[in-house]
Design a protein around this motif. Structure first.
Motif, mmCIF file in Angstrom:
data_model
loop_
_atom_site.group_PDB
_atom_site.id
_atom_site.type_symbol
_atom_site.label_atom_id
_atom_site.label_comp_id
_atom_site.label_asym_id
_atom_site.label_seq_id
_atom_site.Cartn_x
_atom_site.Cartn_y
_atom_site.Cartn_z
ATOM 1 N N SER B 34 0.658 -1.202 -0.116
ATOM 2 C CA SER B 34 -0.239 0.322 -0.072
ATOM 3 C C SER B 34 1.088 0.875 0.291
ATOM 4 O O SER B 34 2.290 0.723 0.662
ATOM 5 C CB SER B 34 -1.105 -0.020 1.126
ATOM 6 O OG SER B 34 -0.402 0.391 2.510
ATOM 7 N N THR B 41 -11.349 -2.019 6.676
ATOM 8 C CA THR B 41 -12.174 -2.269 5.808
ATOM 9 C C THR B 41 -11.255 -2.394 4.176
ATOM 10 O O THR B 41 -11.316 -3.366 3.188
ATOM 11 C CB THR B 41 -13.330 -1.474 5.203
ATOM 12 O OG1 THR B 41 -13.632 -1.497 6.741
ATOM 13 C CG2 THR B 41 -14.396 -1.811 4.600
ATOM 14 N N GLU B 42 -10.632 -1.514 3.636
ATOM 15 C CA GLU B 42 -9.474 -1.570 2.907
ATOM 16 C C GLU B 42 -8.815 -2.788 3.308
ATOM 17 O O GLU B 42 -8.707 -3.016 1.730
ATOM 18 C CB GLU B 42 -8.704 -0.080 2.531
ATOM 19 C CG GLU B 42 -9.622 1.100 1.893
ATOM 20 C CD GLU B 42 -8.775 1.885 2.340
ATOM 21 O OE1 GLU B 42 -9.396 3.012 1.915
ATOM 22 O OE2 GLU B 42 -7.811 2.809 3.034
ATOM 23 N N ILE B 44 -9.307 -5.934 4.580
ATOM 24 C CA ILE B 44 -9.412 -7.044 4.188
ATOM 25 C C ILE B 44 -9.982 -7.144 2.336
ATOM 26 O O ILE B 44 -9.813 -8.467 2.136
ATOM 27 C CB ILE B 44 -11.376 -6.512 4.966
ATOM 28 C CG1 ILE B 44 -10.495 -6.999 6.561
ATOM 29 C CG2 ILE B 44 -12.125 -7.815 4.139
ATOM 30 C CD1 ILE B 44 -11.774 -6.217 7.255
ATOM 31 N N GLU B 45 -10.316 -5.620 1.628
ATOM 32 C CA GLU B 45 -10.521 -6.112 0.280
ATOM 33 C C GLU B 45 -8.893 -6.864 -0.168
ATOM 34 O O GLU B 45 -9.327 -7.659 -0.537
ATOM 35 C CB GLU B 45 -10.618 -4.847 -0.085
ATOM 36 C CG GLU B 45 -12.259 -4.802 -0.570
ATOM 37 C CD GLU B 45 -12.098 -3.141 -0.809
ATOM 38 O OE1 GLU B 45 -11.146 -2.655 -2.207
ATOM 39 O OE2 GLU B 45 -12.983 -2.562 -0.324
ATOM 40 N N ARG B 46 -8.066 -5.807 0.204
ATOM 41 C CA ARG B 46 -6.757 -6.303 -1.060
ATOM 42 C C ARG B 46 -5.999 -7.956 -0.141
ATOM 43 O O ARG B 46 -5.808 -8.987 -1.023
ATOM 44 C CB ARG B 46 -6.130 -5.421 -0.722
ATOM 45 C CG ARG B 46 -6.443 -4.176 -0.601
ATOM 46 C CD ARG B 46 -5.329 -2.917 -0.324
ATOM 47 N NE ARG B 46 -5.478 -1.898 -1.058
ATOM 48 C CZ ARG B 46 -4.963 -1.101 -1.409
ATOM 49 N NH1 ARG B 46 -3.588 -0.593 -1.348
ATOM 50 N NH2 ARG B 46 -5.426 0.484 -1.710
ATOM 51 N N LEU B 48 -7.748 -10.595 1.074
ATOM 52 C CA LEU B 48 -8.926 -11.527 0.261
ATOM 53 C C LEU B 48 -8.250 -11.742 -1.267
ATOM 54 O O LEU B 48 -8.461 -12.450 -2.026
ATOM 55 C CB LEU B 48 -10.519 -11.346 0.331
ATOM 56 C CG LEU B 48 -10.877 -11.439 1.528
ATOM 57 C CD1 LEU B 48 -12.248 -11.281 1.639
ATOM 58 C CD2 LEU B 48 -10.836 -12.561 2.190
ATOM 59 N N ALA B 49 -7.856 -10.531 -1.911
ATOM 60 C CA ALA B 49 -7.715 -10.543 -3.485
ATOM 61 C C ALA B 49 -6.505 -11.559 -3.226
ATOM 62 O O ALA B 49 -6.556 -12.409 -4.203
ATOM 63 C CB ALA B 49 -7.020 -9.204 -4.249
ATOM 64 N N PRO B 52 -7.695 -15.472 -0.684
ATOM 65 C CA PRO B 52 -10.185 -15.841 -0.405
ATOM 66 C C PRO B 52 -9.770 -16.109 0.589
ATOM 67 O O PRO B 52 -10.681 -16.058 1.492
ATOM 68 C CB PRO B 52 -10.195 -16.045 -1.679
ATOM 69 C CG PRO B 52 -8.919 -16.210 -2.921
ATOM 70 C CD PRO B 52 -8.157 -16.093 -2.140
ATOM 71 N N ARG B 56 -12.101 -12.140 8.001
ATOM 72 C CA ARG B 56 -12.290 -11.281 8.455
ATOM 73 C C ARG B 56 -11.619 -10.788 10.310
ATOM 74 O O ARG B 56 -10.529 -10.143 9.875
ATOM 75 C CB ARG B 56 -13.746 -10.170 8.446
ATOM 76 C CG ARG B 56 -14.070 -10.012 7.261
ATOM 77 C CD ARG B 56 -15.194 -9.355 7.357
ATOM 78 N NE ARG B 56 -16.087 -10.360 6.760
ATOM 79 C CZ ARG B 56 -16.414 -9.574 5.567
ATOM 80 N NH1 ARG B 56 -14.932 -8.392 5.470
ATOM 81 N NH2 ARG B 56 -17.534 -9.450 4.632
#
Lengths: 150, 150
Positions: B34, B41-42, B44-46, B48-49, B52, B56
């Motif tokens: 980053s 939240t951001e 967690i998104e990344r 999971l990318a 997966p 959380r």
DNA sequence: TTAGATGCAAATAGTTTGCATTTGT
DNA sequence: ACAAATGCAAACTATTTGCATCTAA
């Protein structure tokens, strides 16, 4: 609200063009009566003790406003993701946080005035305050052997 | 996990006695990729990318651990009460936050080394890092007339 | 092998919002 | 008078927890 009885911070609020409402006054009073660090939850409790008519939402709204006005700053202490709000007398606040037991020690010394001036010039920004957090282990925890919570 | 491929931070994790799990590694990798400030939240998104399978809860658990290890620090930017996490290369981080538009400017200069030493002696603490937040108005917002959001 | 860490999903707690009403100036 | 701010309560979001299972060392 009477102009002669309010604190300097309250006066500043009004001078910035914001209404000095009873909700804001209660939040300010609670903050000023505290020892320095209050979470929103603790603050709501104390505000309600001062004035039971104040709604939670107004406490959050006041905190947001006070933050924008550099009266207050949210900071993350240990154990929780919920911020603790500190007052910023003179525009700044410094503390040490123990990462093990969560103890917070206020630190007076501020050596950032020169840095601030220099930064304002270099970046063209206007600095209204700063927060400095030191973290590590307090004397107690540094002395402890292994990994148990005090 | 292979010891030869991991980042210094990952190595440090293991050396501190914690398992270098795939969840922790994904969080670390996302943070390191980053630009500096990520909310949970951001993140967690990344994460999971990257993987997966990570839950959380593990992201939050990793953030808490990394905070205790001074790898990372939660900090308040504007607009939200949710913290943004910054990496602490060399144990510290400094930035300026605009209280109006939320812009964040990284600041390199660190003049706190002497202060840190002095404080460790005086309080008997062990400082593993620090965070400095300056706040005010950025050049843009300082130039603006009244009160509209940019 | 096994303590430590995990993913899941449910529970919690903290925060924000919309809106009719009130209030400071 | 009237824009600004409020209280309320519902909606929402972020975070935490308990637990059976898995895994790094």
């Amino acid at each position: 609200m009477n102009a002669t009885t309010v604190s300097p911070r309250a006066r500043r609020l009004r001078e910035s063009g914001y209404k000095l409402t009873s909700a804001r006054l209660a939040v300010l009073t609670a903050l000023e009566a505290s020892d320095g660090h209050l979470t929103s939850t603790e603050l709501i409790e104390r505000v309600l003790a001062l004035d039971p008519a104040v709604g939670r939402a107004s406490v959050f709204r006041a905190l947001e406003l006070f933050t924008r006005l550099s009266l207050v700053r949210p900071t993350y202490l240990s154990g929780s993701v919920t911020p603790a709000y500190v007052l910023l007398p003179g525009g700044h606040h410094h503390h040490f946080v123990c990462l093990r037991c969560g103890r917070v020690i206020e630190v007076e010394d501020c050596s950032l005035l020169d840095t601030t001036r220099e930064m304002e010039q270099r970046l063209g920004v206007h600095v209204t305050g700063h927060l400095v957090e030191f973290f590590g282990l307090c004397a107690n925890c540094a002395a402890l052997p292994a990994e148990e919570d005090s």
